[in-house]
Structures are given as C-alpha cells and as structure tokens.
Design an enzyme around this catalytic site. Structure first.
Site, short mmCIF file in Angstrom:
data_model
loop_
_atom_site.label_atom_id
_atom_site.label_comp_id
_atom_site.label_asym_id
_atom_site.label_seq_id
_atom_site.Cartn_x
_atom_site.Cartn_y
_atom_site.Cartn_z
CE1 TYR A 106 -73.56 -12.88 -84.90
CE2 TYR A 106 -75.36 -14.63 -85.41
CZ TYR A 106 -74.02 -14.36 -85.25
OH TYR A 106 -73.46 -15.38 -85.38
N GLY A 107 -76.96 -7.57 -83.57
CA GLY A 107 -77.93 -6.44 -83.66
C GLY A 107 -77.66 -5.74 -82.55
CG HIS B 144 -108.82 17.44 -81.77
ND1 HIS B 144 -108.66 17.74 -80.76
CD2 HIS B 144 -110.08 17.11 -82.23
CE1 HIS B 144 -109.71 17.47 -79.87
NE2 HIS B 144 -110.76 17.04 -80.71
#
Length: 445
Positions: free
Chosen positions: A39-40, A430
């Site tokens: 599933y997925g 930064h």
C-alpha cells in the site's frame, strides 16, 4: 460483476493520487493491490523511503539492528496511512488480489481462491517494476542472494557483502552497508564506472568509495556462485582471469523491469514495447484510448516524482486542456544517496561536447563552502555547464553534502530559462550549501 467509473491496478504514487482526485470528483473507483505490504507503492515500502532511512541512520552512526527496526516502524506507519487515506474515502474501494484483463473494460481479480470481475469505463495501470534477476549459475538456489527489497529485512549485518551491478541502486546500498560496517565489494560488468557521468565526477566518486573501503571491480563478469556452510563463493572473471570471492550476502542490483506479468494485456489490446514496457503516447494513453499507464510500468525514468507527474498528465488529459504531456520533461533532476549524495540535472560536459556545443565549465570544491566546513562534510565538488553563446545553464552535477536539495534550485533555474547570472547573483541565506551556487557561477566569465 462490479461496475466502477475507474479501475486503478496498483497502489503506487501515481495511482493512489489519481484515485483521490477521481473520488473527489464523485467517481466510483476500484484500486487493486496484490500485496498488503505494498500500500503506497514502491517508494514508500521498498525503495526511496526505507533506503534513505537506512542511509540517514548509517550516516548518523546508528546501530544496524536498531536502524532496521526504526525503518520498519516508519514504513509500517506510512503504509497504514496510505491505506487509510484511500479506504476511508466513500468513493474508493481497495481490493486485494492479482489483477488480469479479460477485455478492454473487464478486469479479473483473484485472491485466496476467490474471483471477482470488475468493469469500468476507464482503466489505469500502475503496477510498477520488479528486480531483474540475471542468468547466473547457482543464483536461484543460493540462500545468500538478496534483492534490494529483501536485503533491507536482514536482521543481522552482513560481514562481507558483494553487490552484483554498479548502477545507482547498487552504489546506494554499497554506501549504506559500508557505513554500517560491512566489507563491500561491487562487481560491475562494464569497463567504465557510472558511465552516464563525466569522468571527473566518476573518478571522484570512486576515490570516495575507496576511502570508505568499498572495493569496486570493473569488467567483472559473474560466472556463478556456490553456497558453503556460512556463505557463498562467487566466481567471476576479469579480462579472462577467473577469481573467487567468499561473502555471507549477495545483493543483485542489475536493474529493474516493468511489472506486467500476469496482467494479460493482450486481452485488452494493450501493446508493449520491445523492452517490455507498456506503450504509451505523450498523454500516457496506451494503445487502447480508455486505458492509461502510469509510473515505472511504462518504462523510462523510475522515480516517484515522475509517477506523481504522470498523475498530473492524466488529470490534465481527463479534465484539462491536454497541454501537459511527457514532452515537458526536458529537465529532470536526480540524486543518488551515497555519502556524500551525487545529484545531477541537465546534460553533462561530455554530452555537451558530443553535441558540438560551445560551453563554459565551472567547478568548485565542496571544501570551499563554509556550510560544508561547519558540518565537517567537505568531500566532493560542484560543477556547472553553461552555453557560451546564450549564457543559459545546460546542466550541473553536485557531488557534495545536501546536494539532493540544492540540485532542485538549479533545476528550476534551467526550467525557467534563466541565465547563469541568476544563480550567480541570487541572495541565499548563510551559511547554507545553496549559497555555494553564487561562487560556482561566479567562475563563468
């Protein structure tokens, strides 16, 4: 017989996203998945997420057994979430079983002796790809051979691991298991290491692997393997000389192929290419106008983000102006999650030269980046290719920490047609790895 507006075969990224889209439009949708552990789709269960989980934990110095446990918990959670997202939708029915076509509108589903026949006006194939197992004497009988799926279920770290195949999948596993403490040997049949990359890039990766005690053997033709008491002995030849290597685990990483077995595509009239992929047009329609194919099963780039874009293409074909197609994919970035990660977008320097382009090349060592020094990850370099006539960015290769994030910035600059000066002069935060793009493109004169 069960009648639906749409049948989706396979619970992958493209299919599951499409299922929700259709259900929200009040379509009655059937999603067929043969394995409750999938599933997925591939990415969540056996590829991107578990491998990157292990890679991250290896980089952090986690214990292997604990890392596997953490990976399993993560996958289980994501798998359940994906199932619930579809199953709780009143317009979606998730059906477990093996799907096969009976006709261009009918699909048969078999599970535990029970057979269902589903019909729909529109059908979408999203069955993914599977590991290619090469024809090697003894490979089928060995108890120590694993695929990229099964090796991640090992509860004990292999002391000595051989990887057959030096492609990107093999290299990721080499990096992961080496960091956990395995002695890794990569057996690559080609004479060139990662042949799609420029030689300076390939050499840098190879040097990094050597520093990490990963041995890469090129021109290695695996002949066979024979199990012994506590492992298996691999026989291979290099330039005609036979060598042997005893290991306690072998990973087969020789590529993946579209998963079409058992679909009975002929019954639907769906044609495949000579490479075994489902044949599609730029809108992902198959040779049958009301049947589409999404994801790895159609061949081409095997990335979950390509499957997601496949969904967008199908959505546009169904409900839009048909303007978004596979022809829009000139610029697709990718990352190989070795340590440090290798990421690229656009063409390489070698490819640009072969095309006869007039180019300018910039390189920047990762050690020159403040962020790299701050996190103590100074290995590698950044490289950019610029068209000398137009100032357009043609490509970039980043072999450095956090390159999998930074490459997306370069990709967007290329996709939107920016001159290299856009990244040269852009204001970045930064200290970050992305601000290195200022210095990299400042070298272009």
């Amino acid at each position: 017989m069960n009648k639906f507006d749409a049948i989706i075969i396979g619970f992958g990224k493209g299919g599951k996203t499409l299922a929700t889209e259709l259900a929200n439009r009040k379509w009655k949708v059937a999603v067929i998945e043969r394995s409750k552990k999938m599933y997925g789709g591939t990415c969540i269960n056996i590829a991107c997420i578990p491998t990157k989980s292990l890679a991250y934990q290896a980089h952090q110095g986690e214990d292997y057994i604990e890392a596997v446990h953490n990976k399993d918990q993560l996958i289980s959670s994501l798998r359940q979430k994906n199932y619930d997202n579809l199953n709780q939708n009143e317009n979606i029915e998730v059906i477990n079983g093996e799907a096969s076509f009976l006709s261009d509108h009918e699909v048969q589903v078999k599970d535990a002796g029970e057979t269902k026949i589903l019909t729909a006006d529109k059908i979408f194939i999203n069955t993914g790809a599977e590991t290619v197992i090469p024809t090697i004497d003894g490979i089928q009988d060995s108890k120590f051979v694993y695929t990229s799926t099964s090796i991640m279920d090992l509860k004990e770290l292999p002391t000595k691991l051989a990887i057959i195949g030096g492609g990107y999948i093999g290299l990721e596993f080499a990096s992961i298991y080496s960091q956990f403490g395995s002695q890794v040997t990569v057996l690559e049949g080609s004479s060139k290491f990662i042949p799609k990359e420029d030689r300076d890039v390939a050499d840098a990766v190879l040097q990094t692997f050597t520093k990490k005690n990963i041995e890469v053997k090129l021109n290695a033709k695996v002949i066979g393997m024979k199990d012994v008491k506590d492992g298996t002995v691999i026989s291979f030849s290099i330039d005609g000389a036979i060598q042997e290597l005893k290991v306690d685990a072998v990973l087969v990483a020789t590529g993946r192929k579209p998963n079409i077995e058992g679909l009975n595509l002929e019954a639907a009239g769906v044609e495949v290419t000579d490479r075994g992929a489902i044949k599609v047009d730029p809108s992902l329609k198959t040779t049958v106008p009301h049947i589409w194919a999404l994801g790895d099963v159609k061949g081409g780039l095997q990335f979950t983000y390509i499957s997601l874009d496949d969904y967008r293409i199908v959505r546009n074909d169904l409900f839009g102006d048909h303007s978004h197609t596979t022809n829009d994919r000139d610029v697709v970035p990718y990352s190989v999650f070795i340590d440090p990660p290798l990421s690229r977008v656009g063409i390489s320097e070698e490819a640009a030269v072969e095309q006869g382009l007039e180019i300018k090349v910039a390189k920047l060592p990762a050690a020159a980046i403040p962020r790299a020094r701050l996190i103590n990850e100074t290995e590698g370099f950044l490289k950019a290719i610029v068209d000398a006539k137009t100032n357009k960015i043609l490509g970039a290769t980043l072999f450095c920490a956090e390159s999998s994030e930074v490459i997306n910035i370069v990709s967007m600059a290329i996709q939107t047609g920016q001159d290299f000066t856009f990244l040269r002069d852009h204001i970045f935060t930064h200290p970050t790895m992305s601000e290195a793009l200022n210095d990299l493109f400042s070298q272009i004169k």
